[in-house]
Scaffold this active site. Sequence first.
Site, PDB file in Angstrom:
ATOM      1  N   SER A 139     -21.759   5.577 -69.169  1.00  0.00           N
ATOM      2  CA  SER A 139     -21.070   6.057 -70.363  1.00  0.00           C
ATOM      3  C   SER A 139     -21.305   5.120 -71.527  1.00  0.00           C
ATOM      4  CB  SER A 139     -19.564   6.139 -70.084  1.00  0.00           C
ATOM      5  OG  SER A 139     -18.842   6.296 -71.281  1.00  0.00           O
ATOM      6  N   TYR A 152     -12.347   0.516 -67.431  1.00  0.00           N
ATOM      7  CA  TYR A 152     -13.325   1.599 -67.487  1.00  0.00           C
ATOM      8  C   TYR A 152     -14.601   1.094 -68.138  1.00  0.00           C
ATOM      9  CZ  TYR A 152     -15.113   6.293 -68.435  1.00  0.00           C
ATOM     10  OH  TYR A 152     -15.870   7.433 -68.491  1.00  0.00           O
TER      11      TYR A 152
END
Length: 196
Positions: A139, A152
Amino acid sequence: MMDNRWSLQGMTALITGGTKGIGYEVVEELAGFGSRVHTCTRDGILMEECLREWQAKGFHVTGSVCGLSSWPERHKLMQNLSSLFGGKLNILVNNVAAAFSKPTVECTAEDFWLSMATSQLGHTLLKASGSGSIVFVSSVAGVVSLHSAFIYGATKEYTAAMNQLAKNLACEWGSDNIRANSVGRWLLGSSQPLRL
């Protein structure tokens, strides 16, 4: 029905978290090119629904219900794969992840452990194939700051640690004819502004 643009006939693939989202699309794509695919999820009902859909399309897809953060369940998954695919795995798409959206000071040791738990699967089976490929679904959170998404961004499969792991494995496992790549994506539906 197999896609005729090119063929993955005779290839085997594991896609973690393949019953929804990106994982589901990857299962469909690889199966469409003729690969024998295995996927895993924690949701047994959803797995059965997906397996029925794929069977109706003529895809060669099998599935396991397991949680990859559990070492015993991960070990069992790899044993199942070895049995299903004759001890060889050509493609591993490491797609499973979980996001922790909270400030860093509120993160627990368990949050950190779960964030790194599914990063290494299948070396023995990939090596045995003679030409293995690992794709980590990453990501933009691995290269930019997202508010309240430290773990994350720093450690999860979708992020910076995963990107670095892909680089390291590409070097370390290259001699075993295993490629490793990390593919970044934007967090769909996120209203979080990018902070460079």
